[in-house]
Design an enzyme around this catalytic site. Structure first.
Site, PDB file in Angstrom:
ATOM      1  N   ARG A 214       0.840  -1.202   0.000  1.00 48.24           N
ATOM      2  CA  ARG A 214       0.000   0.000   0.000  1.00 48.24           C
ATOM      3  C   ARG A 214       0.873   1.250   0.000  1.00 48.24           C
ATOM      4  O   ARG A 214       0.583   2.230  -0.678  1.00 48.24           O
ATOM      5  CB  ARG A 214      -0.912   0.003   1.233  1.00 48.24           C
ATOM      6  CG  ARG A 214      -1.956  -1.094   1.181  1.00 48.24           C
ATOM      7  CD  ARG A 214      -2.894  -0.984   2.374  1.00 48.24           C
ATOM      8  NE  ARG A 214      -3.771  -2.136   2.389  1.00 48.24           N
ATOM      9  CZ  ARG A 214      -3.892  -2.982   3.403  1.00 48.24           C
ATOM     10  NH1 ARG A 214      -3.219  -2.808   4.518  1.00 48.24           N
ATOM     11  NH2 ARG A 214      -4.701  -4.001   3.320  1.00 48.24           N
ATOM     12  N   PHE A 230     -11.125  -5.520  -5.897  1.00 53.90           N
ATOM     13  CA  PHE A 230     -11.099  -6.396  -4.716  1.00 53.90           C
ATOM     14  C   PHE A 230     -10.667  -5.545  -3.517  1.00 53.90           C
ATOM     15  O   PHE A 230      -9.751  -5.880  -2.779  1.00 53.90           O
ATOM     16  CB  PHE A 230     -10.134  -7.573  -4.915  1.00 53.90           C
ATOM     17  CG  PHE A 230     -10.388  -8.371  -6.170  1.00 53.90           C
ATOM     18  CD1 PHE A 230     -11.355  -9.377  -6.182  1.00 53.90           C
ATOM     19  CD2 PHE A 230      -9.675  -8.121  -7.340  1.00 53.90           C
ATOM     20  CE1 PHE A 230     -11.601 -10.121  -7.337  1.00 53.90           C
ATOM     21  CE2 PHE A 230      -9.916  -8.855  -8.494  1.00 53.90           C
ATOM     22  CZ  PHE A 230     -10.874  -9.858  -8.503  1.00 53.90           C
ATOM     23  N   ASP A 252     -15.658  -3.862  -5.208  1.00 49.79           N
ATOM     24  CA  ASP A 252     -15.723  -5.122  -4.462  1.00 49.79           C
ATOM     25  C   ASP A 252     -17.126  -5.688  -4.641  1.00 49.79           C
ATOM     26  O   ASP A 252     -18.096  -4.940  -4.744  1.00 49.79           O
ATOM     27  CB  ASP A 252     -15.423  -4.901  -2.971  1.00 49.79           C
ATOM     28  CG  ASP A 252     -14.989  -6.187  -2.268  1.00 49.79           C
ATOM     29  OD1 ASP A 252     -13.802  -6.320  -1.929  1.00 49.79           O
ATOM     30  OD2 ASP A 252     -15.858  -7.067  -2.070  1.00 49.79           O
ATOM     31  N   SER A 253     -17.215  -7.033  -4.651  1.00 47.70           N
ATOM     32  CA  SER A 253     -18.539  -7.633  -4.859  1.00 47.70           C
ATOM     33  C   SER A 253     -19.332  -7.707  -3.558  1.00 47.70           C
ATOM     34  O   SER A 253     -20.514  -8.029  -3.576  1.00 47.70           O
ATOM     35  CB  SER A 253     -18.386  -9.034  -5.456  1.00 47.70           C
ATOM     36  OG  SER A 253     -17.573  -9.812  -4.627  1.00 47.70           O
ATOM     37  N   ASP A 299      -6.032  -7.233  -6.436  1.00 49.28           N
ATOM     38  CA  ASP A 299      -5.649  -8.028  -5.252  1.00 49.28           C
ATOM     39  C   ASP A 299      -6.768  -9.014  -4.918  1.00 49.28           C
ATOM     40  O   ASP A 299      -7.467  -8.872  -3.906  1.00 49.28           O
ATOM     41  CB  ASP A 299      -5.371  -7.087  -4.065  1.00 49.28           C
ATOM     42  CG  ASP A 299      -4.885  -7.856  -2.845  1.00 49.28           C
ATOM     43  OD1 ASP A 299      -4.319  -8.952  -3.004  1.00 49.28           O
ATOM     44  OD2 ASP A 299      -5.078  -7.355  -1.712  1.00 49.28           O
ATOM     45  N   CYS A 339      -2.486 -14.394  -3.862  1.00 48.15           N
ATOM     46  CA  CYS A 339      -2.219 -14.916  -2.513  1.00 48.15           C
ATOM     47  C   CYS A 339      -2.508 -16.415  -2.461  1.00 48.15           C
ATOM     48  O   CYS A 339      -2.708 -16.975  -1.392  1.00 48.15           O
ATOM     49  CB  CYS A 339      -3.021 -14.152  -1.462  1.00 48.15           C
ATOM     50  SG  CYS A 339      -4.790 -14.242  -1.698  1.00 48.15           S
TER      51      CYS A 339
END
Ligand code: SAH
Length: 395
Positions: A214, A230, A252-253, A299, A339
């Site tokens: 970040r 995300f 974002d969902s 991400d 990730c």
């Protein structure tokens, strides 16, 4: 001195033990003792010498998780032993990370802190733990008293479904310490404030593993339009705004993630003139967007949760990166992450390579990122390495 049941290794286990690999596979054990899941065992070499101590899990392919390599006996049941382990981990964070600007961090990164079977994340004076194996569950009294001695008055347990299903960890999620607890709290990361809900947040509440990335994004954001996909609670978005972005879009969902994101943007003093959020599937958003961005962040959650899922996940990462590469302005920057532990650095880079080739654009790697210092990787245990990122210049 406590004595523990003995596990004697086969000859072939001596090399990995010499190399301090913390997992002992069932095939490397000469004889399985008839003891319970989660008991502490002594590991002996064929000649009878002590090699270390670990948590036993009969029936599991990883039959022992070694937490101490030693040739001399230690009282590994004592409170003092576990306190020292936690205090060592804490002192490294205190020396290199904790400051007036940052009070949320990972205190224990399992094998990376020589403590298999537990993750412990700190939010100011609250510790959120995830117990992954029964061996650690049995140590709860020692752990709670050690956290207390270190100054953490509130301990909350979160569970992972896989730990309950496969490792038979039975501890329920909830507070493990008495009294009133701060459920929702504001924590600091590099001077930015984030509201974290200990009980309902994803993971342990916040994605602590992206702290360094970040900060890197902040340095690329001045006067830029930034798309953060995300976005969860807006970690990257807040840093982009702090770095002077003209406009940040967060996608974002999850509706609750978007709400947290907007809240965090507002807490840090930014308004809707510079930030907008979209509750949408990222794939759909990227396909339908008409606007192009200077900087894009990808991400996503882990697409490959098992070895079997790697192929499908690779296609997902490729599609995602290709869509993003198509909507970056010439000279723009892509921050792209994976990730998935099962997709290693090399494979991830190959996938992004494929996307860059299909996008027919010149792409250069400016940074390769990994874990921040509070997620240390034991050099003998690369299996714990899951996060990798590339910062790309896209022409
Ligand atoms: N970048 C975040 C962490 C991302 S976690 C941070 O720095 O804090 C992954 C997020 O992706 C979750 O918030 C989840 O709700 C969201 N998500 C999962 N699948 C998605 C999809 N297909 N489209 C958009 N968001 C998705």
């Amino acid at each position: 001195m406590n004595r523990f049941p003995v596990i004697t290794c086969k000859k072939e286990a001596e090399r990995p033990i010499h190399n301090r690999h913390p997992w002992l596979f069932s095939g490397a054990i000469k004889q399985m003792p008839a003891i319970e899941n989660g008991e502490i065992v002594e590991i002996h070499l064929l000649d009878g010498t002590l090699a270390g101590y670990g948590f036993y899990a009969p029936g599991n392919q990883i039959a022992v998780r070694i937490f101490e390599f030693t040739r001399t006996e230690i009282d590994v049941l004592s409170e003092e032993y576990w306190y020292t382990k936690l205090a060592n981990a804490f002192s490294i964070r205190k020396e290199y990370l904790i400051s007036e600007q940052t009070n949320c961090f990972r205190l224990i990164h399992a094998e990376g802190d020589f403590f298999p079977g537990i993750i412990a994340d700190v939010y100011a004076d609250v510790v959120v733990i995830q117990i992954l194996i029964q061996g650690v569950e049995k140590l709860l009294p020692q752990l709670l008293s050690s956290f207390n001695k270190l100054g953490f008055m509130h301990v909350y347990a979160k569970m992972k479904e896989v730990s309950e299903r496969i490792e038979m960890v039975s501890i329920a999620k909830g507070w493990l310490t008495p009294g009133e607890h701060p459920v929702e709290m504001d924590v600091l990361e590099n001077g930015n404030t984030f509201r974290v809900n200990i009980e309902t947040g994803q993971k342990t509440g916040f994605f602590l593993d992206q702290r360094d990335s970040r900060l890197l994004l902040k340095s690329f954001s001045h006067n830029k339009t930034v798309l953060n996909t995300f976005s969860y609670s807006g970690g990257f978005s807040v840093y982009a705004l702090q770095g002077g972005a003209n406009m940040v879009h967060s996608v974002d969902s999850s509706r609750s993630a978007i709400e947290m994101c907007e809240q965090n943007v507002a807490i840090n003093g930014y308004g809707s003139d510079r930030h907008q959020s979209f509750c949408s599937d990222t794939f759909d958003f990227l396909k339908s967007a008409t606007e192009k961005y200077d900087v894009v962040v990808l991400d996503p959650p882990a697409f490959a949760k098992s070895a079997k899922a790697v192929e499908r996940a690779s296609r997902g990462y490729k599609e995602l990166n290709l869509s993003a590469l198509r909507m970056i302005k010439p000279g723009g920057i892509l921050f792209t992450y994976s990730c998935s532990q099962k997709i290693d650095k090399d494979l991830f880079r190959k996938i992004v390579f494929g996307a860059a080739a299909d996008a027919r654009r010149n792409v250069r790697v400016l940074h390769q990122t990994g874990h921040p210092m509070d997620h240390p990787i034991n050099i003998f245990h690369p299996e714990n390495e899951y996060l990798k990122g590339l910062v790309l210049l896209v022409e």
